[in-house]
Design a protein around this motif. Structure first.
Motif, PDB file in Angstrom:
ATOM      1  N   GLY A 134       0.785  -1.231   0.000  1.00 13.30           N
ATOM      2  CA  GLY A 134       0.000   0.000   0.000  1.00 13.30           C
ATOM      3  C   GLY A 134       0.809   1.269   0.000  1.00 13.30           C
ATOM      4  O   GLY A 134       0.246   2.359  -0.220  1.00 13.30           O
ATOM      5  N   LEU A 135       2.107   1.194   0.243  1.00 10.99           N
ATOM      6  CA  LEU A 135       2.929   2.400   0.225  1.00 10.99           C
ATOM      7  C   LEU A 135       3.076   2.912  -1.205  1.00 10.99           C
ATOM      8  O   LEU A 135       3.233   2.128  -2.160  1.00 10.99           O
ATOM      9  CB  LEU A 135       4.315   2.129   0.797  1.00 10.99           C
ATOM     10  N   ARG A 136       3.048   4.221  -1.356  1.00 11.42           N
ATOM     11  CA  ARG A 136       3.274   4.836  -2.662  1.00 11.42           C
ATOM     12  C   ARG A 136       4.743   5.240  -2.721  1.00 11.42           C
ATOM     13  O   ARG A 136       5.209   6.052  -1.897  1.00 11.42           O
ATOM     14  CB  ARG A 136       2.367   6.044  -2.859  1.00 11.42           C
ATOM     15  N   ILE A 137       5.457   4.687  -3.671  1.00 11.32           N
ATOM     16  CA  ILE A 137       6.908   4.862  -3.748  1.00 11.32           C
ATOM     17  C   ILE A 137       7.278   5.475  -5.090  1.00 11.32           C
ATOM     18  O   ILE A 137       6.871   4.979  -6.152  1.00 11.32           O
ATOM     19  CB  ILE A 137       7.631   3.511  -3.560  1.00 11.32           C
ATOM     20  N   GLY A 138       8.053   6.547  -5.051  1.00  9.87           N
ATOM     21  CA  GLY A 138       8.578   7.177  -6.258  1.00  9.87           C
ATOM     22  C   GLY A 138       9.943   6.610  -6.599  1.00  9.87           C
ATOM     23  O   GLY A 138      10.832   6.555  -5.753  1.00  9.87           O
ATOM     24  N   LEU A 139      10.119   6.185  -7.837  1.00 14.05           N
ATOM     25  CA  LEU A 139      11.385   5.638  -8.324  1.00 14.05           C
ATOM     26  C   LEU A 139      12.118   6.716  -9.095  1.00 14.05           C
ATOM     27  O   LEU A 139      11.637   7.194 -10.128  1.00 14.05           O
ATOM     28  CB  LEU A 139      11.106   4.426  -9.217  1.00 14.05           C
ATOM     29  N   VAL A 140      13.287   7.126  -8.596  1.00 16.31           N
ATOM     30  CA  VAL A 140      14.082   8.185  -9.220  1.00 16.31           C
ATOM     31  C   VAL A 140      15.294   7.549  -9.895  1.00 16.31           C
ATOM     32  O   VAL A 140      16.194   7.027  -9.235  1.00 16.31           O
ATOM     33  CB  VAL A 140      14.546   9.228  -8.175  1.00 16.31           C
TER      34      VAL A 140
END
Length: 472
Positions: free
Chosen positions: A264-270
């Motif tokens: 459920g975590l929203r994770i941004g991939l940079v």
């Protein structure tokens, strides 16, 4: 030189036990701090002629501290959560009675009157201080190159660099000089060597760990082989100290509450921070595999765009040059001549900057802070490479080896210093030549627990690492 030989999978030397395991063994009377310290001394004596990770190594003082710890455990009265655990401390953190070379031959070694806060908390909690760890001149390199110390080397391949500026700490953690090590970080100096040495390196929220003297973006934090050990050490390092005028209010965080998932975590991939060197293919592939593991575990991972600019990085570079020149410009010429030429040339260029140029450079700290916080806001966490490349030749001052372009490798790390956000490096794979690759996990300001919990979850997803390098 070549890579160290891998340890036998069956080997489980005392020097390789985690801090959490050691404390449990001491409590159960299955191990003694003295025998563990003796094992770590033997490990250091085998590896240190090659790695050059330590300064002021004092085996007798360590044994004396271990004997005192053994007596406390025998009475059931440990001094704190790390009583009897071997520790190293980066040499820019003052320890009472020892000088502070800061990696440079230009410094006079005046004994420190007091322990700085991280050293004081370590000693109060019963940590067995083995030595100080080496760093480059004034901490202004991501390298093990120094005008004061012999060249520090990477345990995975001694032809290569451990990174820096917590160079000795990264090498010591990977080589098994005990389980707990303290580094400092103002632009990546914990996470870069952690990533290149395959260990865990936590840059806590700014002010979470009291330091003296404090400075914008500068933090102290643990470098360990496991996330649990980093969390255990944070329970000690985060205790208050009034000498840090920029510290956070004390907080009794549940440091060892690490058994959380990422569903459920929203994770941004940079994968592109916007400035610096391009991410090399093997690094990119390892980070993408890590992102896939988070997705498989139920997180929502989406690519986040670049957020830093050349103006920001170059402005910070100008300010740091001027700051460095203000520190060394008043030194006698003979002292300045002793500084590593790369650092001396870089700092001397700060003398020609106008007040306006320095101020505009300083203003980029706020620009970088806002950009990093804005990029982070839509997400629970950001993940990225720690560095665009695996490590580089040991005798280079930086990946470019060019003092006019010194920070092309810190784009993924430096923004989180200026934004005061917690960020951790954890190993996520290896190159075809066997070099570790660091994954960075960053969280919102003050969310140190979220970062540690996500890193611990990734450790479980990742599975066992390769055997650690051994020497002797």
């Amino acid at each position: 030189m070549t890579a160290a030989s891998p340890a036998s999978p069956a080997s489980h030397a005392l020097a390789d036990l985690t801090a959490c395991d050691l404390v449990a063994a001491y409590e159960a009377r299955r191990l003694s701090p003295v025998e563990v310290t003796q094992a770590v001394i033997a490990r250091i004596e085998a590896a240190e002629p090659t790695l050059h990770a330590l300064w002021a190594f004092d085996p007798q003082a360590a044994l004396d501290a271990a004997q005192a710890s053994e007596a406390r455990w025998a009475k059931g009265e440990p001094a704190g959560p790390i009583d009897g655990v071997p520790v190293t401390i980066k040499e820019n953190i003052a320890t009472k009675g020892l000088g502070m070379p800061l990696g440079t031959a230009a410094r006079d070694l005046v004994p420190s009157a007091l322990d700085a806060p991280p050293a004081a908390r370590t000693r109060e909690a019963g940590g067995v201080i083995m030595a100080r760890t080496t760093m480059p001149d004034y901490g202004m390199l991501s390298s093990g190159l120094s005008s004061f110390h012999d060249l520090a080397r990477n345990p995975w391949n001694t032809d290569l660099n451990p990174g820096g500026s917590s160079a000795g700490a990264g090498a010591a953690a990977a080589a098994g000089y005990g389980p707990l090590h303290i580094g400092t970080d103002i632009g990546g100096s914990i996470r870069l060597p952690a990533g290149w040495c395959g260990v865990v390196g936590l840059k806590p929220s700014f002010g979470r760990v009291p330091i003296d003297p404090p400075f914008l973006g500068r933090v102290a934090g643990p470098m360990t082989r496991t996330v649990a050990d980093a969390a255990l050490y944070m329970s000690v390092l985060s205790r208050p100290d009034t000498r840090d005028t920029m510290c956070l209010p004390p907080a009794d965080l549940p440091w060892l509450d690490l058994d959380h998932g990422v569903a459920g975590l929203r994770i941004g991939l940079v994968l592109d921070c916007g400035v610096g060197a391009d991410v090399e293919p093997e690094v990119r592939a390892a980070i993408e595999r890590a992102a896939h593991a988070f997705t498989e575990a139920g997180a929502i991972v989406e690519e986040a765009g670049p957020f830093l600019t050349r103006e920001m990085l170059d402005g910070l570079d100008r300010f740091w040059r001027a700051r460095a020149w203000s520190d060394i410009g008043s030194l006698p010429e003979a002292k300045r001549a002793a500084i590593l030429p790369y650092i001396r040339s870089w700092a001397e260029s700060g003398a020609a900057l106008s007040g306006e140029e320095v101020y505009r450079g300083f203003a980029q700290i706020d620009a970088m802070r806002k950009a990093t916080l804005t990029a982070s806001a839509p997400y629970d966490l950001l993940i990225s490479p720690v560095a665009p490349m695996p490590t580089y030749p040991a005798d280079r001052a930086s990946p470019t080896n060019d003092w006019q372009r010194p920070f092309e490798h810190i784009g993924f790390t430096v923004g989180f210093n200026m934004s005061e956000q917690p960020a951790i490096s954890v190993n996520c794979g290896y190159t075809t030549s066997g070099l570790p690759i660091g994954l960075q996990i960053a969280g919102p300001r003050f969310a140190d627990m979220a970062v540690l919990q996500a890193a611990a979850a990734f450790e479980r997803m990742r599975g066992p690492q390769r055997a650690w390098p051994v020497f002797g």
